[in-house]
Design a protein around this motif. Sequence first.
Motif, PDB file in Angstrom:
ATOM      1  N   VAL A 183       0.816  -1.226   0.000  1.00  0.00           N
ATOM      2  CA  VAL A 183       0.000   0.000   0.000  1.00  0.00           C
ATOM      3  C   VAL A 183       0.847   1.274   0.000  1.00  0.00           C
ATOM      4  O   VAL A 183       0.338   2.356  -0.253  1.00  0.00           O
ATOM      5  CB  VAL A 183      -0.955  -0.031   1.231  1.00  0.00           C
ATOM      6  N   GLY A 184       2.154   1.144   0.254  1.00  0.00           N
ATOM      7  CA  GLY A 184       2.989   2.333   0.418  1.00  0.00           C
ATOM      8  C   GLY A 184       3.420   2.999  -0.874  1.00  0.00           C
ATOM      9  O   GLY A 184       4.034   4.067  -0.843  1.00  0.00           O
ATOM     10  N   SER A 185       3.100   2.412  -2.012  1.00  0.00           N
ATOM     11  CA  SER A 185       3.614   2.963  -3.272  1.00  0.00           C
ATOM     12  C   SER A 185       2.721   2.546  -4.441  1.00  0.00           C
ATOM     13  O   SER A 185       1.903   1.620  -4.323  1.00  0.00           O
ATOM     14  CB  SER A 185       5.041   2.430  -3.500  1.00  0.00           C
ATOM     15  N   ILE A 222       0.697   1.192  -7.373  1.00  0.00           N
ATOM     16  CA  ILE A 222      -0.657   0.665  -7.593  1.00  0.00           C
ATOM     17  C   ILE A 222      -1.384   0.416  -6.267  1.00  0.00           C
ATOM     18  O   ILE A 222      -2.577   0.699  -6.138  1.00  0.00           O
ATOM     19  CB  ILE A 222      -0.567  -0.628  -8.444  1.00  0.00           C
ATOM     20  N   GLY A 223      -0.672  -0.078  -5.269  1.00  0.00           N
ATOM     21  CA  GLY A 223      -1.294  -0.335  -3.969  1.00  0.00           C
ATOM     22  C   GLY A 223      -1.798   0.952  -3.329  1.00  0.00           C
ATOM     23  O   GLY A 223      -2.929   1.015  -2.836  1.00  0.00           O
ATOM     24  N   TYR A 224      -0.979   1.988  -3.377  1.00  0.00           N
ATOM     25  CA  TYR A 224      -1.372   3.287  -2.807  1.00  0.00           C
ATOM     26  C   TYR A 224      -2.602   3.838  -3.542  1.00  0.00           C
ATOM     27  O   TYR A 224      -3.574   4.280  -2.929  1.00  0.00           O
ATOM     28  CB  TYR A 224      -0.203   4.284  -2.908  1.00  0.00           C
ATOM     29  N   ALA A 251       4.492  -4.694   7.888  1.00  0.00           N
ATOM     30  CA  ALA A 251       4.816  -6.133   7.864  1.00  0.00           C
ATOM     31  C   ALA A 251       5.493  -6.465   6.550  1.00  0.00           C
ATOM     32  O   ALA A 251       5.226  -5.846   5.516  1.00  0.00           O
ATOM     33  CB  ALA A 251       3.544  -6.969   8.017  1.00  0.00           C
ATOM     34  N   ASP A 252       6.377  -7.445   6.616  1.00  0.00           N
ATOM     35  CA  ASP A 252       7.010  -7.969   5.407  1.00  0.00           C
ATOM     36  C   ASP A 252       6.154  -9.151   4.963  1.00  0.00           C
ATOM     37  O   ASP A 252       5.934 -10.082   5.745  1.00  0.00           O
ATOM     38  CB  ASP A 252       8.439  -8.418   5.749  1.00  0.00           C
ATOM     39  N   VAL A 253       5.670  -9.120   3.722  1.00  0.00           N
ATOM     40  CA  VAL A 253       4.762 -10.195   3.291  1.00  0.00           C
ATOM     41  C   VAL A 253       5.480 -11.540   3.191  1.00  0.00           C
ATOM     42  O   VAL A 253       4.848 -12.572   3.014  1.00  0.00           O
ATOM     43  CB  VAL A 253       4.051  -9.874   1.952  1.00  0.00           C
ATOM     44  N   LEU A 272      -5.826 -10.542  -7.111  1.00  0.00           N
ATOM     45  CA  LEU A 272      -4.377 -10.788  -7.099  1.00  0.00           C
ATOM     46  C   LEU A 272      -3.765 -10.038  -8.278  1.00  0.00           C
ATOM     47  O   LEU A 272      -4.358  -9.981  -9.361  1.00  0.00           O
ATOM     48  CB  LEU A 272      -4.100 -12.286  -7.225  1.00  0.00           C
ATOM     49  N   ILE A 273      -2.575  -9.482  -8.066  1.00  0.00           N
ATOM     50  CA  ILE A 273      -1.943  -8.720  -9.142  1.00  0.00           C
ATOM     51  C   ILE A 273      -0.867  -9.567  -9.803  1.00  0.00           C
ATOM     52  O   ILE A 273       0.097  -9.980  -9.158  1.00  0.00           O
ATOM     53  CB  ILE A 273      -1.322  -7.401  -8.619  1.00  0.00           C
ATOM     54  N   SER A 274      -1.062  -9.814 -11.098  1.00  0.00           N
ATOM     55  CA  SER A 274      -0.057 -10.512 -11.890  1.00  0.00           C
ATOM     56  C   SER A 274       0.652  -9.461 -12.737  1.00  0.00           C
ATOM     57  O   SER A 274       0.953  -8.356 -12.266  1.00  0.00           O
ATOM     58  CB  SER A 274      -0.719 -11.602 -12.737  1.00  0.00           C
ATOM     59  N   SER A 275       0.902  -9.757 -14.000  1.00  0.00           N
ATOM     60  CA  SER A 275       1.583  -8.830 -14.904  1.00  0.00           C
ATOM     61  C   SER A 275       1.400  -9.347 -16.318  1.00  0.00           C
ATOM     62  O   SER A 275       1.300 -10.569 -16.527  1.00  0.00           O
ATOM     63  CB  SER A 275       3.074  -8.784 -14.568  1.00  0.00           C
ATOM     64  N   SER A 276       1.416  -8.435 -17.284  1.00  0.00           N
ATOM     65  CA  SER A 276       1.362  -8.878 -18.682  1.00  0.00           C
ATOM     66  C   SER A 276       2.550  -9.796 -18.988  1.00  0.00           C
ATOM     67  O   SER A 276       2.485 -10.654 -19.868  1.00  0.00           O
ATOM     68  CB  SER A 276       1.348  -7.671 -19.628  1.00  0.00           C
ATOM     69  N   PRO A 289       7.160   3.586  -9.349  1.00  0.00           N
ATOM     70  CA  PRO A 289       8.611   3.403  -9.172  1.00  0.00           C
ATOM     71  C   PRO A 289       9.128   2.075  -9.744  1.00  0.00           C
ATOM     72  O   PRO A 289      10.294   1.983 -10.127  1.00  0.00           O
ATOM     73  CB  PRO A 289       8.787   3.447  -7.646  1.00  0.00           C
ATOM     74  N   MET A 290       8.284   1.036  -9.828  1.00  0.00           N
ATOM     75  CA  MET A 290       8.815  -0.289 -10.204  1.00  0.00           C
ATOM     76  C   MET A 290       9.575  -0.312 -11.536  1.00  0.00           C
ATOM     77  O   MET A 290      10.728  -0.749 -11.572  1.00  0.00           O
ATOM     78  CB  MET A 290       7.725  -1.359 -10.190  1.00  0.00           C
ATOM     79  N   PRO A 291       8.980   0.155 -12.655  1.00  0.00           N
ATOM     80  CA  PRO A 291       9.748   0.073 -13.912  1.00  0.00           C
ATOM     81  C   PRO A 291      10.972   0.980 -13.921  1.00  0.00           C
ATOM     82  O   PRO A 291      11.894   0.785 -14.717  1.00  0.00           O
ATOM     83  CB  PRO A 291       8.727   0.492 -14.983  1.00  0.00           C
TER      84      PRO A 291
HETATM   85  P1  NAD Z   1       5.980  -0.263  -6.429  1.00  0.00           P
HETATM   86  O1  NAD Z   1       7.396  -0.642  -6.382  1.00  0.00           O
HETATM   87  O2  NAD Z   1       5.598   1.148  -6.686  1.00  0.00           O
HETATM   88  O3  NAD Z   1       5.236  -0.736  -5.091  1.00  0.00           O
HETATM   89  C1  NAD Z   1       5.432  -2.013  -4.539  1.00  0.00           C
HETATM   90  C2  NAD Z   1       5.163  -1.938  -3.057  1.00  0.00           C
HETATM   91  O4  NAD Z   1       5.338  -3.272  -2.536  1.00  0.00           O
HETATM   92  C3  NAD Z   1       6.146  -1.020  -2.294  1.00  0.00           C
HETATM   93  O5  NAD Z   1       5.442  -0.141  -1.433  1.00  0.00           O
HETATM   94  C4  NAD Z   1       7.004  -1.996  -1.496  1.00  0.00           C
HETATM   95  O6  NAD Z   1       7.462  -1.490  -0.260  1.00  0.00           O
HETATM   96  C5  NAD Z   1       6.027  -3.162  -1.304  1.00  0.00           C
HETATM   97  N1  NAD Z   1       6.755  -4.386  -1.009  1.00  0.00           N
HETATM   98  C6  NAD Z   1       7.759  -4.948  -1.734  1.00  0.00           C
HETATM   99  N2  NAD Z   1       8.241  -6.021  -1.102  1.00  0.00           N
HETATM  100  C7  NAD Z   1       7.525  -6.141   0.058  1.00  0.00           C
HETATM  101  C8  NAD Z   1       7.566  -7.044   1.148  1.00  0.00           C
HETATM  102  N3  NAD Z   1       8.458  -8.044   1.188  1.00  0.00           N
HETATM  103  N4  NAD Z   1       6.673  -6.890   2.149  1.00  0.00           N
HETATM  104  C9  NAD Z   1       5.781  -5.878   2.143  1.00  0.00           C
HETATM  105  N5  NAD Z   1       5.719  -4.968   1.137  1.00  0.00           N
HETATM  106  C10 NAD Z   1       6.573  -5.107   0.110  1.00  0.00           C
HETATM  107  O7  NAD Z   1       5.353  -1.227  -7.540  1.00  0.00           O
HETATM  108  P2  NAD Z   1       3.959  -1.144  -8.342  1.00  0.00           P
HETATM  109  O8  NAD Z   1       4.281  -0.777  -9.723  1.00  0.00           O
HETATM  110  O9  NAD Z   1       2.931  -0.401  -7.573  1.00  0.00           O
HETATM  111  O10 NAD Z   1       3.614  -2.706  -8.355  1.00  0.00           O
HETATM  112  C11 NAD Z   1       2.463  -3.234  -7.727  1.00  0.00           C
HETATM  113  C12 NAD Z   1       2.194  -4.618  -8.297  1.00  0.00           C
HETATM  114  O11 NAD Z   1       1.912  -4.504  -9.697  1.00  0.00           O
HETATM  115  C13 NAD Z   1       3.391  -5.561  -8.200  1.00  0.00           C
HETATM  116  O12 NAD Z   1       2.937  -6.846  -7.874  1.00  0.00           O
HETATM  117  C14 NAD Z   1       3.975  -5.560  -9.592  1.00  0.00           C
HETATM  118  O13 NAD Z   1       4.645  -6.764  -9.874  1.00  0.00           O
HETATM  119  C15 NAD Z   1       2.735  -5.384 -10.439  1.00  0.00           C
HETATM  120  N6  NAD Z   1       2.994  -4.814 -11.761  1.00  0.00           N
HETATM  121  C16 NAD Z   1       3.541  -3.576 -11.918  1.00  0.00           C
HETATM  122  C17 NAD Z   1       3.770  -3.093 -13.189  1.00  0.00           C
HETATM  123  C18 NAD Z   1       4.383  -1.731 -13.434  1.00  0.00           C
HETATM  124  O14 NAD Z   1       4.823  -1.463 -14.579  1.00  0.00           O
HETATM  125  N7  NAD Z   1       4.423  -0.850 -12.444  1.00  0.00           N
HETATM  126  C19 NAD Z   1       3.441  -3.863 -14.313  1.00  0.00           C
HETATM  127  C20 NAD Z   1       2.899  -5.124 -14.115  1.00  0.00           C
HETATM  128  C21 NAD Z   1       2.664  -5.591 -12.840  1.00  0.00           C
END
Ligand code: NAD
Length: 243
Positions: A15-17, A19-21, A57-59, A133-137, A185-187
């Motif tokens: 939730v901190g960043s 898509i979750g946020y 928490a760490d998942v 559940l979040i997967s990815s293309s 931030p992920m990509p």
């Molecule tokens: P992000 O990096 O912005 O956010 C991920 C969040 O997960 C962060 O807040 C991080 O602290 C948290 N996290 C990571 N490891 C953790 C752990 N061990 N315990 C608890 N929290 C943890 O990424 P996003 O882009 O928001 O990605 C969200 C989801 O979407 C991910 O599952 C990612 O694989 C998926 N996704 C993202 C993209 C993209 O281009 N952004 C594309 C396809 C899928």
Amino acid sequence: MNPGGSKGSIIITGVGSGIGYETARCLLAQNYRIIGIDRQRGRFDELPAGDHLFLEADVRDFESQKQAIEREAAHHPIVGLVTCAGILVRRPYLELDEATFDQHLDVNLKGPFFACQAVLPAMRKQGNGSIVLISSSIARSGSVAGAHYAATKGGILGLARTLALETARDGVRVNVVSPGVTDTPMPRGHASDAEVLAKGAKIPLGRIGKPQDIAETIAFLISDDSSYITGQDIRVTGGAGLF
Ligand code: NAD
């Protein structure tokens, strides 16, 4: 806190960043109570005032995650779970070490696997619930230097279909959202800002995804508007990778 006035609690990991946020922001605006889980608080405090709670928490610590979810479920009906926590460290397949593989497996697949196990007994008892559940293309397309990530995200597809079948008669729905490249931030962990945005030129709708695009799809799957949808993978990719 006013659980009586809300539509129920939604647990959101990561939730901190990104898509979750954004999902938390979207569901909060729709009057759900948000229980956010992340290993870091990140942007959580930017959420508008409302019924929300942050649990650090760490998942990968499946037992703590389970205890946190069960503690919440004892006090408030949990109507949804969204597993956004995820990592992607790019590494060519032949250079991939076991520790990096295990890290991706634990965060991207085992985390969601055990989060579902923690939340389902309460959902089953109350006779309703929606899990996204979040997967990815990349689960379908593959991606150079991402075999380990693709393997975890492919695992999510199989997990969701199986859970959908096992829980349908309990009134619980399980679906997947598979984003394409999304502006978080992920990509940027493996590409510059300009490189990430430039990927939009190859996408049929002409831009990369915004976190809101993904959040709104998740919110639809959480809501009763999708009450006849389960076991599906909704690909939010701007038309990229149609097959
Ligand atoms: P992000 O990096 O912005 O956010 C991920 C969040 O997960 C962060 O807040 C991080 O602290 C948290 N996290 C990571 N490891 C953790 C752990 N061990 N315990 C608890 N929290 C943890 O990424 P996003 O882009 O928001 O990605 C969200 C989801 O979407 C991910 O599952 C990612 O694989 C998926 N996704 C993202 C993209 C993209 O281009 N952004 C594309 C396809 C899928």
